[in-house]
Design an enzyme around this catalytic site. Structure first.
Site, PDB file in Angstrom:
ATOM      1  CD  GLU A   1      -4.432 -10.037  -8.502  1.00  0.00           C
ATOM      2  OE1 GLU A   1      -3.800  -9.153  -7.365  1.00  0.00           O
ATOM      3  OE2 GLU A   1      -5.275  -9.904  -8.670  1.00  0.00           O
TER       4      GLU A   1
ATOM      5  CD  GLU B   1      -6.318 -10.445  -0.697  1.00  0.00           C
ATOM      6  OE1 GLU B   1      -5.215 -10.185  -1.874  1.00  0.00           O
ATOM      7  OE2 GLU B   1      -6.124 -10.760   0.073  1.00  0.00           O
TER       8      GLU B   1
ATOM      9  CB  THR C   1      -2.514 -13.476  -4.962  1.00  0.00           C
ATOM     10  OG1 THR C   1      -2.644 -13.683  -3.374  1.00  0.00           O
ATOM     11  CG2 THR C   1      -4.330 -12.687  -4.944  1.00  0.00           C
TER      12      THR C   1
ATOM     13  CG  LEU D   1       5.204  -9.440  -3.492  1.00  0.00           C
ATOM     14  CD1 LEU D   1       6.609 -10.080  -2.095  1.00  0.00           C
ATOM     15  CD2 LEU D   1       4.417  -8.268  -1.952  1.00  0.00           C
TER      16      LEU D   1
ATOM     17  CG  ASP E   1      -2.113  -0.488   1.001  1.00  0.00           C
ATOM     18  OD1 ASP E   1      -2.054  -1.750  -0.304  1.00  0.00           O
ATOM     19  OD2 ASP E   1      -2.430  -1.105   1.730  1.00  0.00           O
TER      20      ASP E   1
END
Length: 595
Positions: free
Chosen positions: A459, A261, A421, A462, A176
């Protein structure tokens, strides 16, 4: 179990064949869509249901009138065969592309970056549509001007769009870079009643997302949390109707928890969590405590209470009484009841919001999607402690599958996409002490989706610019490599890949050269294709969700786990390895000399 594709043992032949085919009708982004017939193959035991491009009519007729004849491998694969392996690539936009002040951040710089993505052949972008920005001025006061400006910019640059309904706050989690809280007027309700927020055993409140305990409580100026989310999505549809109707927006990912999520905020950096801490259960607000007590009483155990021996955020499993490998109380009857309740509350939460989203976007040519977090640390510990704390009641092996019930729930919402993820991570990159296995986790989660007949997407967790990370994403996107129409049936592949995230670092120099190759390989060495129907993902009007599935039916998928599908050890569409890196080094030196 899925048998390895014939292409797995002939990857060198496939690589030769790939050089002979190109997507001739999709070279231009301005090209009109091409009609194509599609089939949904009948389910076969052990093989997922995957849409793929149908054979040509003549071949189909021959197959109906003649006995099957073994077909030799295609020496020169046709366009249809290769496009069936095409995986679209989207790139996540910066978190603060629309600022907290509801302004588009540096439109000129963004336009230049989007053109670079278009030049790389990327299919589109993904963007967070922040609740805290759009409805920040007050209840039901929506301001969409900045997002309309952004969407028009994306459209003008020839890209498609995945929109995330982001009902969480930004800030306090890994990666973030900006702070965007949930709306101030919602936080003011929390000031008067802090239990509207998730609460840990120690009493710490998490203001990132409203607790699912208030999903049906009319605490927000007469509206429940579910109604807040539904009204936001209704306003989005009304104000973005032109972008929806034109086909710009292809996916609506519905935020279902922290970081968007479907999970509890069990490992917040803002409260001191550090990898690989197990995290903490987040169900100690008064609303969830009362819900658990009612459930325990109904089960004949009014004396049962929430866990008090599950440790702190940064403990290891064996530091606790609950998660310990030897004698851990997570295996007791009371704890099994708690973990079932804790995880099913999460599934019910996602089910309710997706049902509202389905009603809102009914008839729109979009796919709904939900993101599930890749909590890979402690995956090899018997307790799977970090997953349990986040709400995934997963014990691995033949004990319990925590992801398949989620996939089964998604399937009823017109086949909503399961987005997972950590697709870029390898086991050997993780510290041994964390008992991590991102590779095993990704295989389990993607297989859960395929077995339930839903599309899956993936996806990276990081930002990565290295070839090793890209190659791992390519492997997970097509775990058995390129499959040709004459060589073993439809390919096993994800519906889309989202790369995290757009930046100046991504679109410059060596990083951009590698990324462009990555996109090309995701496209199975084909040019950009503007028509999703040509690669087996037609965008059709969203249909109404199927009837609600009883929880015991959902949990059947958890208690009878199956092994994941086999994945090849390496991708057959590599972006390169050591030699390519050496060439990169030489090119960088040349560029340095001339600059």
């Amino acid at each position: 179990m899925l048998s390895p594709s014939p292409s797995s043992s002939s990857s060198s032949q496939v690589r030769v064949q790939q050089q002979w085919t190109r997507c001739l009708s999709c070279r231009s982004r301005a090209a009109p869509p091409s009609p194509a017939r599609h089939l949904r193959p009948a389910p076969v035991a052990g093989r997922p249901v995957v849409r793929t491009v149908a054979p040509a009519a003549a071949r189909a007729l021959a197959a109906e009138t003649s006995p099957p004849v073994p077909q030799p491998p295609l020496l020169f694969p046709d366009e249809e065969s290769m496009l069936a392996n095409y995986v679209p690539v989207f790139v996540m936009l910066p978190l603060g592309v629309v600022t907290l002040e509801n302004e588009l951040e540096d439109a000129a710089a963004l336009r230049a970056q989007l053109r670079r993505l278009r030049d790389a052949g990327a299919d589109g972008v993904m963007v967070d549509v922040w609740w805290g920005v759009v409805e920040g001025a007050g209840p039901a006061r929506y301001e969409w001007r900045a997002y309309r400006e952004l969407f028009a910019l994306v459209r003008d640059e020839g890209l498609k769009l995945q929109a995330i309904m982001s009902f969480h706050a930004c800030g306090g989690n890994i990666g973030d870079a900006v702070n965007i809280p949930i709306p101030q007027w919602v936080r003011e309700v929390g000031d008067a009643d802090p239990d509207v927020f998730y609460t840990s055993c120690s009493g710490a409140r998490n203001t990132e997302y409203l607790t699912i305990g208030v999903d049906d409580e009319p605490l927000f100026y007469g509206r429940t949390a579910i109604q807040l989310y539904a009204d936001f999505m209704k306003s989005f549809r009304e104000n973005m109707a032109d972008f929806l109707d034109s086909g710009l927006i292809v996916d609506i990912e519905v935020g279902l928890g922290p970081a968007g999520e479907l999970r509890y905020p069990s490992y917040p950096e803002s409260q001191g969590w550090v990898f690989p801490g197990i995290g903490q259960f987040q169900c100690y607000d008064k609303y969830l405590k009362a819900d658990f007590k009612a459930a325990a009483t109904a089960a004949g155990h009014p004396e049962w209470d929430l866990p008090r021996d599950a440790g702190d955020y940064n403990d290891a499993p064996d530091d606790t009484g609950f998660f310990a490998a030897e004698g851990g109380t997570y295996l007791t009857e009371q704890s099994r009841f708690f973990l079932t309740w804790y995880s099913t509350k999460l599934i019910e939460h996602g089910d309710k919001i997706l049902d509202e989203a389905n009603k809102v976007f009914l008839g729109c040519r979009v796919k709904l999607a939900a993101k599930v977090s890749g909590i890979h640390w402690w995956y090899r510990h018997p307790s799977h402690a970090a997953e349990l704390a986040a709400g995934y009641y997963n014990l691995g092996g033949d004990r319990r599958d925590g992801y398949r019930p989620i996939a089964r729930m998604l399937a009823r919402h017109d086949g909503a996409v399961l987005n997972f993820t950590c697709a870029e991570m390898r086991d050997d990159e993780q510290p041994e002490a964390a008992m991590s296995s991102p590779e095993g986790l990704v295989r389990q989660a993607l297989s859960a989706g395929w077995r339930e007949g839903v599309d899956v997407a993936c996806e990276n967790a990081l930002s990565r610019y290295d070839r090793r990370g890209y190659n791992q994403m390519l492997l997970n996107a097509r775990p058995n490599g390129v499959v040709l129409s004459g060589g073993g049936g439809p390919p096993l592949r994800v519906a889309a890949v989202t790369y995290l995230r757009l930046s100046e670092e991504l679109v410059a120099g060596k990083n951009f050269r590698i990324f462009r190759t990555f996109v090309r390989k995701m496209h199975a060495d084909q040019d950009y294709c503007a028509d999703p129907a040509r690669y087996g993902r037609p965008i059709r009007p969203l249909e109404r969700s199927s009837p609600e599935i009883p929880m015991d039916r959902l949990l059947e998928a958890a208690t009878a786990p199956e092994p994941p599908f086999p994945f090849d050890p390496e991708t057959d569409m590599s972006v390169g390895g050591g030699l390519a890196e050496a060439i990169d080094w030489v090119l960088d030196k040349i560029a340095w000399i001339f600059t």
